[in-house]
Design a protein around this motif. Structure first.
Motif, PDB file in Angstrom:
ATOM      1  N   LEU A   1      58.997  39.998 113.031  1.00  0.00           N
ATOM      2  CA  LEU A   1      58.201  41.213 113.153  1.00  0.00           C
ATOM      3  C   LEU A   1      57.451  41.412 111.847  1.00  0.00           C
ATOM      4  CD1 LEU A   1      57.365  43.854 114.583  1.00  0.00           C
ATOM      5  CD2 LEU A   1      59.391  44.928 113.582  1.00  0.00           C
ATOM      6  N   GLN A   2      56.130  41.476 111.934  1.00  0.00           N
ATOM      7  CA  GLN A   2      55.289  41.626 110.751  1.00  0.00           C
ATOM      8  C   GLN A   2      54.582  42.973 110.810  1.00  0.00           C
ATOM      9  OE1 GLN A   2      54.852  39.108 108.290  1.00  0.00           O
ATOM     10  NE2 GLN A   2      53.730  40.625 107.088  1.00  0.00           N
ATOM     11  N   LEU A   3      54.706  43.761 109.723  1.00  0.00           N
ATOM     12  CA  LEU A   3      54.029  45.045 109.595  1.00  0.00           C
ATOM     13  C   LEU A   3      53.092  44.955 108.398  1.00  0.00           C
ATOM     14  CD1 LEU A   3      57.077  47.456 110.111  1.00  0.00           C
ATOM     15  CD2 LEU A   3      55.404  46.755 111.821  1.00  0.00           C
ATOM     16  N   ASP A   4      51.794  44.918 108.669  1.00  0.00           N
ATOM     17  CA  ASP A   4      50.790  44.848 107.616  1.00  0.00           C
ATOM     18  C   ASP A   4      50.033  46.164 107.543  1.00  0.00           C
ATOM     19  OD1 ASP A   4      51.322  42.187 106.871  1.00  0.00           O
ATOM     20  OD2 ASP A   4      50.150  41.455 108.571  1.00  0.00           O
ATOM     21  N   SER A   5      49.403  46.396 106.369  1.00  0.00           N
ATOM     22  CA  SER A   5      48.630  47.628 106.152  1.00  0.00           C
ATOM     23  C   SER A   5      49.443  48.861 106.552  1.00  0.00           C
ATOM     24  CB  SER A   5      47.326  47.579 106.948  1.00  0.00           C
ATOM     25  OG  SER A   5      46.545  46.464 106.575  1.00  0.00           O
ATOM     26  N   LEU A   6      50.690  48.862 106.147  1.00  0.00           N
ATOM     27  CA  LEU A   6      51.592  49.965 106.490  1.00  0.00           C
ATOM     28  C   LEU A   6      51.306  51.167 105.598  1.00  0.00           C
ATOM     29  CD1 LEU A   6      54.118  50.889 108.103  1.00  0.00           C
ATOM     30  CD2 LEU A   6      55.511  49.959 106.257  1.00  0.00           C
ATOM     31  N   GLN A   7      51.098  52.338 106.226  1.00  0.00           N
ATOM     32  CA  GLN A   7      50.838  53.566 105.483  1.00  0.00           C
ATOM     33  C   GLN A   7      51.634  54.704 106.104  1.00  0.00           C
ATOM     34  OE1 GLN A   7      46.805  54.682 104.762  1.00  0.00           O
ATOM     35  NE2 GLN A   7      46.130  52.628 104.201  1.00  0.00           N
ATOM     36  N   LEU A   8      52.247  55.500 105.238  1.00  0.00           N
ATOM     37  CA  LEU A   8      52.951  56.716 105.654  1.00  0.00           C
ATOM     38  C   LEU A   8      52.368  57.883 104.881  1.00  0.00           C
ATOM     39  CD1 LEU A   8      56.722  57.292 106.231  1.00  0.00           C
ATOM     40  CD2 LEU A   8      55.482  58.842 104.734  1.00  0.00           C
ATOM     41  N   SER A   9      52.008  58.948 105.578  1.00  0.00           N
ATOM     42  CA  SER A   9      51.418  60.110 104.927  1.00  0.00           C
ATOM     43  C   SER A   9      51.916  61.371 105.598  1.00  0.00           C
ATOM     44  CB  SER A   9      49.885  60.049 104.987  1.00  0.00           C
ATOM     45  OG  SER A   9      49.435  59.992 106.331  1.00  0.00           O
ATOM     46  N   GLY A  10      51.940  62.446 104.823  1.00  0.00           N
ATOM     47  CA  GLY A  10      52.364  63.734 105.348  1.00  0.00           C
ATOM     48  C   GLY A  10      53.031  64.557 104.286  1.00  0.00           C
ATOM     49  N   ALA A  11      52.802  65.868 104.324  1.00  0.00           N
ATOM     50  CA  ALA A  11      53.427  66.823 103.397  1.00  0.00           C
ATOM     51  C   ALA A  11      53.181  66.426 101.945  1.00  0.00           C
ATOM     52  CB  ALA A  11      54.923  66.935 103.669  1.00  0.00           C
ATOM     53  N   GLY A  12      51.968  65.969 101.645  1.00  0.00           N
ATOM     54  CA  GLY A  12      51.641  65.632 100.267  1.00  0.00           C
ATOM     55  C   GLY A  12      52.132  64.281  99.814  1.00  0.00           C
ATOM     56  N   LEU A  13      52.720  63.494 100.711  1.00  0.00           N
ATOM     57  CA  LEU A  13      53.294  62.198 100.352  1.00  0.00           C
ATOM     58  C   LEU A  13      52.472  61.087 100.993  1.00  0.00           C
ATOM     59  CD1 LEU A  13      55.740  60.801  98.960  1.00  0.00           C
ATOM     60  CD2 LEU A  13      56.910  60.914 101.159  1.00  0.00           C
ATOM     61  N   ARG A  14      52.260  60.002 100.239  1.00  0.00           N
ATOM     62  CA  ARG A  14      51.521  58.850 100.761  1.00  0.00           C
ATOM     63  C   ARG A  14      52.145  57.567 100.237  1.00  0.00           C
ATOM     64  NH1 ARG A  14      46.608  55.912  99.443  1.00  0.00           N
ATOM     65  NH2 ARG A  14      45.634  55.139 101.358  1.00  0.00           N
TER      66      ARG A  14
ATOM     67  N   VAL B   1      56.660  48.412  98.670  1.00  0.00           N
ATOM     68  CA  VAL B   1      56.260  49.791  98.942  1.00  0.00           C
ATOM     69  C   VAL B   1      55.690  50.371  97.656  1.00  0.00           C
ATOM     70  CG1 VAL B   1      57.018  52.108  99.575  1.00  0.00           C
ATOM     71  CG2 VAL B   1      57.983  50.130 100.750  1.00  0.00           C
ATOM     72  N   THR B   2      54.539  51.011  97.775  1.00  0.00           N
ATOM     73  CA  THR B   2      53.915  51.706  96.652  1.00  0.00           C
ATOM     74  C   THR B   2      53.799  53.185  97.011  1.00  0.00           C
ATOM     75  OG1 THR B   2      52.663  49.773  95.944  1.00  0.00           O
ATOM     76  CG2 THR B   2      51.865  51.921  95.206  1.00  0.00           C
ATOM     77  N   VAL B   3      54.305  54.039  96.137  1.00  0.00           N
ATOM     78  CA  VAL B   3      54.225  55.486  96.327  1.00  0.00           C
ATOM     79  C   VAL B   3      53.119  56.009  95.426  1.00  0.00           C
ATOM     80  CG1 VAL B   3      55.475  57.672  96.249  1.00  0.00           C
ATOM     81  CG2 VAL B   3      56.695  55.555  96.820  1.00  0.00           C
ATOM     82  N   ASP B   4      52.085  56.570  96.035  1.00  0.00           N
ATOM     83  CA  ASP B   4      51.000  57.143  95.249  1.00  0.00           C
ATOM     84  C   ASP B   4      51.491  58.406  94.539  1.00  0.00           C
ATOM     85  OD1 ASP B   4      49.373  55.144  96.094  1.00  0.00           O
ATOM     86  OD2 ASP B   4      48.360  56.324  97.633  1.00  0.00           O
ATOM     87  N   PRO B   5      50.902  58.747  93.377  1.00  0.00           N
ATOM     88  CA  PRO B   5      51.353  59.938  92.643  1.00  0.00           C
ATOM     89  C   PRO B   5      51.316  61.191  93.523  1.00  0.00           C
ATOM     90  CG  PRO B   5      49.854  58.643  91.302  1.00  0.00           C
ATOM     91  CD  PRO B   5      49.822  58.040  92.669  1.00  0.00           C
ATOM     92  N   PHE B   6      52.409  61.951  93.469  1.00  0.00           N
ATOM     93  CA  PHE B   6      52.488  63.196  94.223  1.00  0.00           C
ATOM     94  C   PHE B   6      53.400  64.168  93.482  1.00  0.00           C
ATOM     95  CE2 PHE B   6      56.316  61.116  95.472  1.00  0.00           C
ATOM     96  CZ  PHE B   6      57.203  62.110  95.863  1.00  0.00           C
TER      97      PHE B   6
END
Length: 720
Positions: free
Chosen positions: A269-282, A302-307
């Motif tokens: 199972l391959q998951l590419d371009s995975l993005q999670l966003s919501g409640a100020g989190l990305r 996994v990279t967590v953008d500044p929040f």
């Protein structure tokens, strides 16, 4: 084609096969319900489960051959609950008549309603779907009987159908129930709607799914599915998952988008371009899972953008602990590469930023589903713990539990504080290394901190802890033992050439004593609260302090005032102003039941020497101490005034009160008793001198008698 894909197609096409069988029956007898036993027997041969058709079929003929099924149940496996493995309240299938003449199978949208699937794990850890469908060796009805020869293989002919078209599948009001007897756990997931568009191989098929569990969590999936039967693969080029998690204040909405590729043949199972966003989190990243049906393992980044965690927690309905600095928890970010193999999670490399602090290294957790084994090797550039503490936590706790005006009993308004989560530690096996460039806590600053930690079976050891402490060095060993019902703690510490004045300024805000100190401490205690820990404290300590100053205690002025008092002058005998420099201050203590007992305090300075003895009770912070000051004969006070009178005496000083608010007083009564005794001794010495002189004069030997013979005689005798 792999088995899982066969099972899925079998479930979708089962009503189609039933419809075909019904059409055949119509052509012969026009009574499809007469074939229900044969249908049940065929299903049992394929699945090994008993099929129950509770209602009759209803038919339509032209232009569609349609069949509507009533309640149908597929039985559970032996050794599990009597609940059916699967149940359908109703199903509707239609097949177009005219394309059948052209050897094309065109199936209208299959509608399933009231579907329920019960998945179980029994107390032996076996699942009710394992071994399904059974192989011939498991005794299915299709297996040949012993002693009966198998029929000769039949040569496969070309398929009768040249094309197959399924307009779609619609599932309404379905649910999946999961029960795990090994953990006494149960959960229900309700599928409000599952819609699958026109199914054509290698063509995008719209898919929409809405489900909700019994805790209020919801999922909405919208995507297009591309099925490649030749490659046993399923592709979702733009999958969108919308989650809703119930919260205290408001529900939390999260959205996940990804490019998904599922390969049954390679179990990948391959998951590419995975993005999670919501409640100020990305979050951004990618993930790959392998050996899906045998030994699953996953890798990815996994990279967590500044929040701002402070803002995000408010949206989640959570409250962060109060902190002195409102700027804390406002900048979180990081990147981590992860690997999951079995029940082991590895984070390497790990790079995280929390406000101005950065941590790098690696971390792993093995057996995280049963008995966690934690390993780490981390480096932290700097951390100010005081920024994350509340103002109340930063205040000195000296009088928070004991009122200075009380009789030493703890205030009932202050509940005991727990020392640590002992129960949680008992389940962990921990071993790791943390290096901190600068660490500030409780006002103190430590540099180049080295923290090796080991913990197992409820015993946690920090040894050897090393750090630079206020121009000196610190070595420490700490052990917390939570195996017994009452926790035990042991603390051994050694320090060398530490600047005590700077240390106390950061710890207390002032420095009543300064100087360069070296010493060691060894204590042990029991109890699960701070108060019990103080009460049960046992151990010892010793120290040496050199080239220091005592602030707020003016012993030179006290000596001058005492001399004036001896001479009959008026004086206030003040102790609280000025300072007292000293060359060395040495001592040791023994600790029993939280009481520090010192008997050998020795202070040396050019003007005096002081010896002390007394106690300090940690549970009540009460001080009971006595100092005896002896003046150096060569020391001179203001204006060159000598203190020869005091050189023959000791000045008793009494220290009482609490550790945070000590009270220094001169024991005037004891001091005056010494003065009266001194004067009486001088008079007696004079009389002894005169008597001896008169006797020697009669013998003509008066020149042999020293001028201070009487005094020497009294000094040699036990006369006070």
């Amino acid at each position: 084609m792999s088995k899982p894909l066969k099972y899925i197609l079998f479930l979708f096409l089962l009503p189609v096969f039933a419809a075909v069988a019904i059409v055949g029956g119509l052509l012969v007898l026009l009574d499809p319900n007469a074939y229900k036993p044969e249908i049940a027997q065929w299903v049992e041969a394929q699945t090994g489960r008993h099929l129950t058709i509770r209602e009759d079929f209803s038919l339509s003929l032209f232009p569609w051959v349609g069949v509507r099924l009533g309640a149908v149940e597929l039985g559970n496996a032996p050794g599990f609950s009597p609940e059916a493995f699967a149940r359908i309240a109703s199903a509707h299938v239609r097949i177009k008549m005219m394309p059948l003449l052209q050897r094309r199978l065109e199936v209208d949208t299959i509608t399933l309603q009231g579907v329920q699937v019960n998945l179980e794990k029994n107390s032996q850890g076996r699942t009710n779907w394992s071994g399904w469908p059974p192989s011939p060796s498991q005794g299915s009805p299709s297996a040949p009987r012993a002693g009966v020869s198998s029929p000769p293989p039949v040569k496969e002919s070309a398929p009768w159908m040249t094309a197959t078209l399924l307009e779609g599948v619609r599932v309404v009001d379905a649910q999946v129930v999961w029960r795990d007897a090994t953990k006494n756990y149960a959960r229900t997931v309700r599928v409000h709607e599952l819609t699958l568009g026109s199914l054509r191989e290698n063509q995008p098929v719209p898919l929409e799914l809405r489900l909700q569990d019994d805790h209020g969590h919801t999922l909405h999936l919208q995507t297009q599915v591309i099925v490649r039967l030749a490659d046993s693969a399923l592709h979702m080029p733009e999958a969108r998952f919308a989650f809703r998690v119930p919260g205290n204040a408001a529900p939390l909405d999260l959205e996940v988008t990804t490019h998904l590729l599922l390969d049954w043949q390679q179990e990948r199972l391959q998951l590419d371009s995975l993005q999670l966003s919501g409640a100020g989190l990305r979050l951004r990243g990618q993930c790959e899972l392998r050996s899906l049906f045998s030994a699953p393992q996953a890798t990815g980044t996994v990279t967590v953008d500044p929040f701002s965690l402070r803002e995000t927690s408010q949206q989640w309905g959570m409250a962060l602990p109060a902190s002195r600095d409102p700027g804390t928890w406002t900048h979180l970010a990081g990147t981590v590469a992860f690997a999951i193999q079995g029940d082991t999670l590895t984070l390497d490399p790990l790079q995280v930023r929390v406000d101005e602090s950065r941590v790098n290294g690696q971390l792993s957790v093995a057996h995280f589903m049963t008995r966690p084994v934690l390993r780490w090797d981390l480096a932290l550039d700097h951390l100010d713990l005081d920024r994350y503490r509340s103002e109340a936590a930063r205040r000195p706790p000296a009088l928070s539990a004991v009122d200075a005006s009380s009789d030493g009993q703890a205030s009932p308004a202050a509940p005991p504080a727990k020392t640590g989560p002992w129960e949680g530690w008992r389940a962990w096996d921990m071993q790791g290394h943390l290096r901190v460039g600068q660490l500030r806590g409780a006002g103190l600053l430590l540099q180049e901190v080295d923290l090796p930690l080991q913990g197992a079976e409820g015993v946690v050891r920090l040894t050897p802890v090393r750090a630079h402490l206020y121009q000196g060095s610190l070595n420490m060993d700490l052990q917390l033992d939570g195996q017994a019902a009452v926790p035990h703690a042991r603390w051994d510490m050694r320090w060398s050439d530490v600047q005590l004045g700077d240390f106390l300024k950061d710890l207390r805000g002032d420095a009543p004593v300064s100087g360069w100190t070296t010493g060691e401490l060894s204590v042990r205690t029991t109890g699960d609260t701070v108060d019990l820990g103080k009460k049960n404290l046992q151990g010892s300590a010793r120290w040496r302090l050199r080239d220091g100053v005592i602030q707020g205690l003016d012993l030179p002025r006290l000596l001058e005032d005492a001399e004036a008092l001896v001479q009959g002058e008026s004086t206030a005998l003040s102790l609280k102003e000025g300072e007292t420099p000293f060359g060395s201050l040495d001592g040791s203590v023994t600790i029993r039941d939280g009481v520090l007992d010192n008997r050998d305090l020795l202070l040396r300075s050019p003007m005096l020497q002081a010896r002390g003895a007394g106690t300090l009770a940690l549970p009540t912070e009460r001080v009971d101490y006595r100092l005896r000051l002896a003046v150096a004969e060569t020391w001179q006070g203001k204006g060159g005034r000598t203190l020869r009178t005091l050189a023959e005496m000791t000045l008793p000083v009494q220290v009482t009160g609490t550790l945070s608010q000590p009270s220094w007083t001169l024991d005037v009564h004891a001091f005056l008793e010494q003065e009266v005794g001194r004067k009486a001794k001088e008079k007696l010495a004079t009389k002894v001198q005169e008597k001896a002189m008169n006797v020697l004069k009669k013998q003509g030997l008066e020149k042999l008698l020293p001028a201070d013979a009487g005094r020497r005689l009294l000094d040699a005798l036990p006369v006070r």
